[in-house]
Design a protein around this motif. Structure first.
Motif, PDB file in Angstrom:
ATOM      1  N   ILE A 176      -0.971   3.568   2.996  1.00  0.00           N
ATOM      2  CA  ILE A 176      -1.365   3.820   4.390  1.00  0.00           C
ATOM      3  C   ILE A 176      -0.497   2.991   5.334  1.00  0.00           C
ATOM      4  O   ILE A 176      -0.032   3.484   6.362  1.00  0.00           O
ATOM      5  CB  ILE A 176      -2.867   3.509   4.582  1.00  0.00           C
ATOM      6  N   MET A 229      -3.357   2.173  -2.442  1.00  0.00           N
ATOM      7  CA  MET A 229      -3.682   3.079  -1.334  1.00  0.00           C
ATOM      8  C   MET A 229      -3.521   2.381   0.014  1.00  0.00           C
ATOM      9  O   MET A 229      -3.019   2.979   0.967  1.00  0.00           O
ATOM     10  CB  MET A 229      -5.110   3.608  -1.497  1.00  0.00           C
ATOM     11  N   SER A 265      -8.458   7.692  -0.440  1.00  0.00           N
ATOM     12  CA  SER A 265      -7.748   6.831   0.517  1.00  0.00           C
ATOM     13  C   SER A 265      -8.464   6.752   1.858  1.00  0.00           C
ATOM     14  O   SER A 265      -8.264   5.795   2.607  1.00  0.00           O
ATOM     15  CB  SER A 265      -6.308   7.311   0.706  1.00  0.00           C
ATOM     16  N   LYS A 297      -3.607  10.827   4.782  1.00  0.00           N
ATOM     17  CA  LYS A 297      -4.123   9.684   4.012  1.00  0.00           C
ATOM     18  C   LYS A 297      -5.450   9.185   4.587  1.00  0.00           C
ATOM     19  O   LYS A 297      -6.295   8.677   3.859  1.00  0.00           O
ATOM     20  CB  LYS A 297      -3.104   8.548   3.987  1.00  0.00           C
ATOM     21  N   TYR A 338       0.559  10.513   7.404  1.00  0.00           N
ATOM     22  CA  TYR A 338      -0.314   9.367   7.696  1.00  0.00           C
ATOM     23  C   TYR A 338      -1.755   9.845   7.890  1.00  0.00           C
ATOM     24  O   TYR A 338      -2.684   9.308   7.271  1.00  0.00           O
ATOM     25  CB  TYR A 338       0.193   8.642   8.939  1.00  0.00           C
TER      26      TYR A 338
END
Length: 180
Positions: free
Chosen positions: A26, A22, A151, A145, A142
């Motif tokens: 990211i 994760m 996440s 996430k 983005y």
């Protein structure tokens, strides 16, 4: 008893691998945002180059606009997203001024060079719009996430912060009057 320790260790390893995955996801999403932002800069530079060439063809265009274009390009390095949007809006205004000038000089409109430059401007504008859409799509991925579980826990531990979208100038959202 030993099998319980094995299960706990196995679960711990799985959690660590998931955490790393994760975190990398990211970071990759952040890099894609940076790459897309660079794409906007490339499109703006291309736009500047085409408009500069157009200014060479258009006679009588004042020196002030040329200096403004140069300042916009120089200022763009190190700009925040709102500052980039402002620079883009100024370029939109300049492009409109060039079209108005062409309407005042019919012989300019009929020039083959001018017609080619106008087609080039349309191409550049489409490329710029595509760059902006790509940037916003990457920002969406983005930012998603950063707010979705699990996440979001990884993102907060990394200190990741949401990115800003590229937004249109409010005057560009209004309907265009078609007065003939």
């Amino acid at each position: 008893m030993l099998w319980i320790v094995g299960i706990v260790v196995g679960l711990l390893v799985i959690c660590i691998i998931a955490w790393i995955g994760m975190a990398n996801g990211i970071k990759v999403a952040g890099l894609k945002c940076n790459e897309a932002l660079s794409g906007i800069d490339i499109a703006l530079t291309k736009r500047y180059d085409v408009l500069t060439k157009m200014l060479d063809v258009v006679k009588g265009f004042r020196q002030h606009e040329i200096e403004t274009l140069t300042r916009i390009v120089q200022m763009r390095s190190g700009m925040s997203m709102p500052e980039r949007q402002d620079a883009s809006n100024r370029m939109d205004q300049l492009s409109g001024q060039i079209r108005i000038l062409a309407e005042n000089y019919p012989e300019l409109r009929s020039s083959q060079n001018f017609a080619e430059l106008q087609r080039a401007i349309m191409d550049v504008e489409e490329h710029l719009q595509a760059s902006r859409r790509l940037y916003n799509a990457n920002v969406t991925a983005y930012n998603t996430k950063l707010v979705t579980f699990p996440s979001s826990m990884v993102a907060s531990s990394m200190g990741a912060t949401p990115r800003q979208f590229f937004e249109a100038d409010p005057t560009r959202r209004m309907d265009v009057p078609m007065n003939f």
